[in-house]
Design an enzyme around this catalytic site. Structure first.
Site, PDB file in Angstrom:
ATOM      1  N   GLU A 170      -4.420   7.857  -3.158  1.00  0.00           N
ATOM      2  CA  GLU A 170      -4.971   6.637  -2.586  1.00  0.00           C
ATOM      3  C   GLU A 170      -5.338   5.632  -3.670  1.00  0.00           C
ATOM      4  OE1 GLU A 170      -5.661   4.415   0.853  1.00  0.00           O
ATOM      5  OE2 GLU A 170      -4.667   6.354   0.539  1.00  0.00           O
ATOM      6  N   HIS A 173       0.837  -1.208   0.000  1.00  0.00           N
ATOM      7  CA  HIS A 173       0.000   0.000   0.000  1.00  0.00           C
ATOM      8  C   HIS A 173       0.870   1.256   0.000  1.00  0.00           C
ATOM      9  CE1 HIS A 173      -3.696   2.296   1.157  1.00  0.00           C
ATOM     10  NE2 HIS A 173      -2.791   3.095   1.718  1.00  0.00           N
ATOM     11  N   GLU A 174       1.816   1.320   0.930  1.00  0.00           N
ATOM     12  CA  GLU A 174       2.659   2.520   1.019  1.00  0.00           C
ATOM     13  C   GLU A 174       3.596   2.637  -0.182  1.00  0.00           C
ATOM     14  OE1 GLU A 174       1.729   4.660   2.972  1.00  0.00           O
ATOM     15  OE2 GLU A 174       0.500   3.415   4.290  1.00  0.00           O
ATOM     16  N   HIS A 227       1.859   4.629  -2.799  1.00  0.00           N
ATOM     17  CA  HIS A 227       2.029   6.071  -2.595  1.00  0.00           C
ATOM     18  C   HIS A 227       3.422   6.516  -3.032  1.00  0.00           C
ATOM     19  CE1 HIS A 227      -1.693   6.967  -0.529  1.00  0.00           C
ATOM     20  NE2 HIS A 227      -1.480   6.058   0.413  1.00  0.00           N
TER      21      HIS A 227
END
Length: 490
Positions: A285, A255-256, A259
């Protein structure tokens, strides 16, 4: 001889560089700062906020904006974003900006202690101070308009609470019905075994590299709440580990990385300029969620991950790749937003969106927040919150004054649904690549169509250009119905 545009951009590059330094203070506070440094760090945050505020309302910016001529379309975008920032910042007194930076820095540490102690009452005075300051700021910006929209536009330019409420109103009944149907079915098998932290961190690094994270200009650390920080040539992420839940580590990392890869993928010609960062939190996101879910939790990729986990941890209690796919995507009742499956995640976000709108408007008092949270949670999820760290104290956002941030999580999921449809049309062989643990075709598509542009286009325009259609919730809902209908036989 320099032009007004050149002078403006020189000033802006220095401001952007100082903003990155301020962000590094936040990264350090989350990862390495000693607990006893809280008060000094609050002063440091306040000092940086004062410096940045002064630079952003420098009278010369107004003069440059009146006379500057952009050399090209990128220059037009730079001027548009600088004008937006100048107009917003000029409405907020410097004393208020400084007070907000100090108070949110203090409130963050108070929240962390209150969460550890399961003590809501210890946090409420700090939350009340932060909320009062953010309301004051919103009133300065909004004038006669909706104060919540003024806060929301810090994270998602052009969005309104009313628009998002309508979109979320279409999501909620479909998600609730899907959730109910799934929870009526037998649960998939669960992981069993021993998952040492060293093995989790080693595999999380492998995942980060597979998804394209450049560790020569980044790093992976541990934090209570995983996050990504920085832009350009220094983009850092954090993850976390739990001995009995390695998926928490792996998918927090992916997830990170989504980003981080967005920031690393922006055209380097835009470095340290307004266009040189992600265009909005919702678009940001969308990158983290599509990396984590549509790619990282897909059946072909989890087949590859199954082999990786068995190599590192040995027997994990799952008989085959198909069962592992179901395990990764298991829908189980739980309290924590960041650990929620794709079906229930947005229900967690919608709860927060409604509560924070009520807080900002004054319809909900801080002292009534915990009861309101618990009542709404029981209504949406069918069971009671057992302790504050599983309820109103679980998220860091309100301690940091991030009112208006939560809805961008669900908006990002909507954008991700649209982008996933488009990239699947363009990449018919993607599943073969994912089965080899290689998502580079998809991440390359996202870099080309979304990431490289940074802030060049407005959020809705960017997604529309990438997908060929104005974004709406239909692709996300169709994807969830297909995926979880297949897993659970509904």
């Amino acid at each position: 001889m320099t032009t007004p545009f050149d002078d403006l951009m020189d000033h802006q590059r220095e401001t952007e560089a100082l903003s990155q330094v301020a962000g590094r203070l936040g990264w350090d506070q989350e990862t390495m700062m000693p607990d006893g440094a809280t008060e000094q760090r609050a002063e440091e945050h306040g000092a940086m906020a004062a410096v940045l505020h002064a630079r952003r309302i420098d009278p010369r910016i107004g003069e440059w904006l009146q006379t500057a001529t952009a050399p090209d379309a990128v220059g037009d975008a730079q001027l548009r974003l600088i004008q937006r920032s100048f107009d917003r910042t000029a409405k907020v007194p410097a004393q208020l900006a400084t007070a907000l930076a100090r108070e949110t820095s203090r409130a963050h540490r108070i929240w962390a202690r209150a969460r550890a102690d399961e003590d809501v009452a210890a946090f409420l005075p700090a939350l009340s101070r932060v909320l009062d300051l953010r309301r004051e700021e919103a009133a300065c910006i909004a004038g006669d308009a909706d104060p919540y929209d003024a806060l929301l536009n810090d994270y998602e330019p052009g969005a309104t609470g009313a628009q998002l409420s309508a979109m979320f109103g279409a999501l909620r009944p479909r998600l609730s019905a899907l959730r109910a149907a799934i929870l009526d079915r037998p649960a998939p098998p669960a992981l069993q075994g021993n998952f040492p932290e060293a093995g989790q961190l080693a595999l999380s690094r492998t995942l980060a590299l597979a998804f394209g994270y450049d560790l020569s200009q980044g790093r992976i650390d541990k934090a209570v709440h995983p996050f990504s920080s920085g832009s350009g040539l220094d983009v850092r992420i954090t993850t976390r580990t739990a001995a009995d839940d390695p998926f928490n580590c792996f998918y927090s990392t992916v997830h990170e990385v989504g980003h981080a890869c967005y920031e690393q993928g922006i055209d380097r010609a835009y470095l340290l300029t307004p266009v040189g960062g992600g265009v909005s939190i919702g678009v940001h996101e969308s990158q983290s969620r599509i990396y984590e879910n549509q790619l990282g939790r897909s059946e072909p990729f989890t087949g590859w991950l199954y082999g990786q986990m068995r190599d590192i941890f040995g027997d994990i209690g799952i008989a085959n790749e198909r069962d592992f796919f179901a395990c990764v995507n298991s829908v189980r009742s739980g309290f924590i937003r960041t650990e929620a499956d794709e079906v229930q995640y947005n229900l967690h976000v919608l709860l927060r969106f409604d509560l924070e709108r009520a807080l900002v408007s004054g319809d909900l008092g801080v002292n009534d927040l915990e009861a309101a949270w618990n009542d709404r949670f029981a209504a949406d999820f069918g069971f009671a919150v057992d302790r504050p760290s599983n309820g109103v104290l679980q998220d860091v956002h309100w301690s940091e004054g991030l009112f208006g941030y939560f809805p961008t999580y669900s908006l990002g999921n909507v954008y991700a649904g649209c982008l996933h449809d488009a990239l699947r049309r363009d990449l018919p062989a993607l599943d073969d690549d994912l089965a080899r643990g290689d998502p580079s075709a998809a991440t390359g598509w996202l870099r080309q169509h979304v990431q490289q542009h940074g802030g060049l286009f407005e959020p809705i325009d960017l997604i529309t250009r990438a997908t060929g259609a104005v974004p709406d919730e239909a692709p996300l809902l169709a994807y969830l119905d297909r995926k979880f209908g297949d897993i659970y036989g509904i």
